[in-house]
Write a protein that holds these residues in place. Structure first.
Motif, PDB file in Angstrom:
ATOM      1  N   LYS A 183      50.560  42.047  51.316  1.00 36.72           N
ATOM      2  CA  LYS A 183      51.348  42.943  50.476  1.00 36.72           C
ATOM      3  C   LYS A 183      51.844  42.180  49.250  1.00 36.72           C
ATOM      4  N   THR A 184      51.511  42.671  48.095  1.00 37.70           N
ATOM      5  CA  THR A 184      51.951  42.081  46.839  1.00 37.70           C
ATOM      6  C   THR A 184      52.740  43.124  46.069  1.00 37.70           C
ATOM      7  N   THR A 185      53.648  42.656  45.203  1.00 37.85           N
ATOM      8  CA  THR A 185      54.439  43.590  44.407  1.00 37.85           C
ATOM      9  C   THR A 185      53.550  44.345  43.442  1.00 37.85           C
ATOM     10  N   PHE A 186      52.550  43.662  42.905  1.00 43.27           N
ATOM     11  CA  PHE A 186      51.573  44.341  42.062  1.00 43.27           C
ATOM     12  C   PHE A 186      50.773  45.318  42.920  1.00 43.27           C
ATOM     13  N   SER A 187      50.410  46.443  42.348  1.00 43.15           N
ATOM     14  CA  SER A 187      49.521  47.379  43.027  1.00 43.15           C
ATOM     15  C   SER A 187      48.125  46.769  43.088  1.00 43.15           C
ATOM     16  N   ARG A 188      47.247  47.409  43.864  1.00 42.24           N
ATOM     17  CA  ARG A 188      45.872  46.903  43.940  1.00 42.24           C
ATOM     18  C   ARG A 188      45.230  46.857  42.560  1.00 42.24           C
ATOM     19  N   GLU A 189      45.436  47.913  41.789  1.00 46.04           N
ATOM     20  CA  GLU A 189      44.832  47.962  40.466  1.00 46.04           C
ATOM     21  C   GLU A 189      45.337  46.824  39.591  1.00 46.04           C
ATOM     22  N   GLN A 190      46.642  46.556  39.651  1.00 43.40           N
ATOM     23  CA  GLN A 190      47.208  45.476  38.846  1.00 43.40           C
ATOM     24  C   GLN A 190      46.731  44.115  39.329  1.00 43.40           C
ATOM     25  N   GLN A 191      46.590  43.950  40.650  1.00 45.90           N
ATOM     26  CA  GLN A 191      46.063  42.700  41.184  1.00 45.90           C
ATOM     27  C   GLN A 191      44.634  42.476  40.697  1.00 45.90           C
ATOM     28  N   GLU A 192      43.836  43.546  40.683  1.00 44.04           N
ATOM     29  CA  GLU A 192      42.452  43.431  40.221  1.00 44.04           C
ATOM     30  C   GLU A 192      42.400  43.072  38.744  1.00 44.04           C
ATOM     31  N   ARG A 193      43.270  43.684  37.948  1.00 43.87           N
ATOM     32  CA  ARG A 193      43.304  43.360  36.519  1.00 43.87           C
ATOM     33  C   ARG A 193      43.724  41.905  36.303  1.00 43.87           C
ATOM     34  N   ALA A 194      44.715  41.456  37.071  1.00 41.99           N
ATOM     35  CA  ALA A 194      45.160  40.069  36.947  1.00 41.99           C
ATOM     36  C   ALA A 194      44.037  39.115  37.339  1.00 41.99           C
ATOM     37  N   ALA A 195      43.311  39.444  38.413  1.00 42.72           N
ATOM     38  CA  ALA A 195      42.191  38.599  38.848  1.00 42.72           C
ATOM     39  C   ALA A 195      41.095  38.567  37.791  1.00 42.72           C
ATOM     40  N   ALA A 196      40.782  39.732  37.192  1.00 41.63           N
ATOM     41  CA  ALA A 196      39.754  39.786  36.147  1.00 41.63           C
ATOM     42  C   ALA A 196      40.181  38.973  34.926  1.00 41.63           C
ATOM     43  N   ASP A 197      41.449  39.058  34.561  1.00 48.92           N
ATOM     44  CA  ASP A 197      41.949  38.276  33.425  1.00 48.92           C
ATOM     45  C   ASP A 197      41.846  36.778  33.706  1.00 48.92           C
ATOM     46  N   MET A 198      42.156  36.396  34.937  1.00 48.69           N
ATOM     47  CA  MET A 198      42.047  34.989  35.302  1.00 48.69           C
ATOM     48  C   MET A 198      40.589  34.529  35.215  1.00 48.69           C
ATOM     49  N   LEU A 199      39.659  35.339  35.709  1.00 53.48           N
ATOM     50  CA  LEU A 199      38.243  34.978  35.646  1.00 53.48           C
ATOM     51  C   LEU A 199      37.791  34.819  34.203  1.00 53.48           C
ATOM     52  N   MET A 200      38.241  35.726  33.331  1.00 54.33           N
ATOM     53  CA  MET A 200      37.876  35.644  31.926  1.00 54.33           C
ATOM     54  C   MET A 200      38.391  34.353  31.306  1.00 54.33           C
ATOM     55  N   THR A 201      39.606  33.977  31.673  1.00 54.37           N
ATOM     56  CA  THR A 201      40.197  32.752  31.126  1.00 54.37           C
ATOM     57  C   THR A 201      39.553  31.515  31.724  1.00 54.37           C
ATOM     58  N   PHE A 202      39.081  31.609  32.977  1.00 56.52           N
ATOM     59  CA  PHE A 202      38.382  30.487  33.600  1.00 56.52           C
ATOM     60  C   PHE A 202      37.152  30.087  32.793  1.00 56.52           C
ATOM     61  N   ALA A 203      36.570  31.039  32.059  1.00 54.03           N
ATOM     62  CA  ALA A 203      35.349  30.772  31.306  1.00 54.03           C
ATOM     63  C   ALA A 203      35.617  30.012  30.014  1.00 54.03           C
ATOM     64  N   THR A 204      36.875  29.805  29.668  1.00 48.80           N
ATOM     65  CA  THR A 204      37.228  29.096  28.442  1.00 48.80           C
ATOM     66  C   THR A 204      37.496  27.625  28.743  1.00 48.80           C
ATOM     67  N   PRO A 205      37.401  26.761  27.730  1.00 48.05           N
ATOM     68  CA  PRO A 205      37.715  25.337  27.963  1.00 48.05           C
ATOM     69  C   PRO A 205      39.123  25.141  28.510  1.00 48.05           C
TER      70      PRO A 205
END
Length: 314
Positions: A183-205
């Motif tokens: 259980k996270t305070t973020f909803s599933r949709e928000q958790q997915e968006r946060a994970a996608a943003d992290m993946l996008m940033t992982f691709a940067t130096p």
């Protein structure tokens, strides 16, 4: 919290329907729309008026979602309403982009802490994972996969959110089968968006070091899962070779790990294990490792980290 569930006479008094669609979240550091939040979210995300910084609560009237002040000056409300409604789309986009960039930078800085303090992992696993990471980062095979995934993420461009949601659906289905429901305070949709943003940033130096840390966690998680499946004989046709490869790399670097890596990259899967022909084991492993990475990111306590940042800032 908002007045959801309270008797009508206990609800906060409002001077008039304030109709402001945007509030400012002290936690997220950006403007948010009323129609994407639930009543209780106003407290969780610390929603305040973008103009006067007074707390707001959510109301719905005639199917219209909006934020309202608690009992205050009518003249102040009018001024706030005018200023907020005068925000242009470009103003909002600029503020949101800046806040999102700052938030992602903070998450990257906190990646190690977020992974270590994940409330859904056994605290004893921290030592195992740190030991595994020290071993893995010395191996050319792990470094190769880290670079491969970084390059792959960079090529996805605008598809990362859709890919994250695809993997997330598989992760949630697996969690439900074993009655695991973090259980996270973020909803599933928000958790997915946060994970996608992290993946996008992982691709940067800037995000490469954080990727290595998160990938270490994903590698250990996948190694434990495939190892357990292979021991139980479940889907051994898939799990056995993957488990053997991951164990060889973890015990490396040596000739055995190099040979196992070469086999994974060049050997096609046997017929019957995959609907397509000439699919190598490495393609399957890339998909599984990426899904394990998404799973690790879905378990992180982003809200707790943002609350900690907000307390430090004030």
């Amino acid at each position: 919290m908002s007045g959801l569930g309270k008797p009508l006479h206990m609800l906060p008094t409002v001077t008039k329907a304030f109709g402001v669609k945007h509030g400012y979240s002290n936690i997220l550091g950006e403007l948010v729309l009323a129609d994407v939040l639930d009543y209780g979210d106003c407290e969780d995300f610390q929603i305040v008026c973008p103009n006067c910084r007074e707390p707001l609560f959510k109301r719905i009237r005639s199917e219209t979602h909006y934020f309202a002040h608690y009992q205050e000056s009518k003249s102040l409300h009018s001024e706030c309403e005018l200023r907020v409604r005068n925000f242009t789309a470009s103003d909002i986009d600029a503020k949101t982009a800046f806040a999102r960039d700052q938030r992602l930078r903070y998450f990257l800085e906190q990646t190690t802490v977020l992974l270590r303090e994940c409330p859904f992992r056994n605290p004893e696993d921290v030592i195992v994972r740190e030991t595994a990471f020290r071993r893995l980062r010395r191996t050319p095979e792990f470094r190769w996969w880290a670079q491969t995934i970084s390059d792959w993420l960079r090529r996805q461009d605008g598809n990362l959110l859709a890919l994250t949601r695809e993997h997330a659906a598989s992760v949630y289905e697996r969690w439900e089968r074993v009655s695991f429901a973090p259980k996270t305070t973020f909803s599933r949709e928000q958790q997915e968006r946060a994970a996608a943003d992290m993946l996008m940033t992982f691709a940067t130096p800037l995000g490469r070091q954080a990727l290595d840390k998160a990938l270490n966690t994903a590698w250990v998680d996948l190694s434990l899962v495939t190892g357990d499946m292979a021991q139980r004989g479940a889907s051994v046709g898939f799990s056995g070779p993957i488990s053997d490869y991951m164990r060889a790399v973890l015990n490396g670097p040596d000739a055995s790990a190099a040979a196992s890596h070469h086999w994974l990259l060049t050997s096609p899967m046997p017929k019957g294990l995959h609907p397509q022909q000439n699919v190598t084991w490495s393609a399957i492993f890339l998909n599984q490792l990426t899904e394990s990475l998404v799973e690790a990111l879905l378990m992180l306590d982003y809200m707790g980290s943002l609350r900690k940042r907000a307390r430090t800032a004030h």
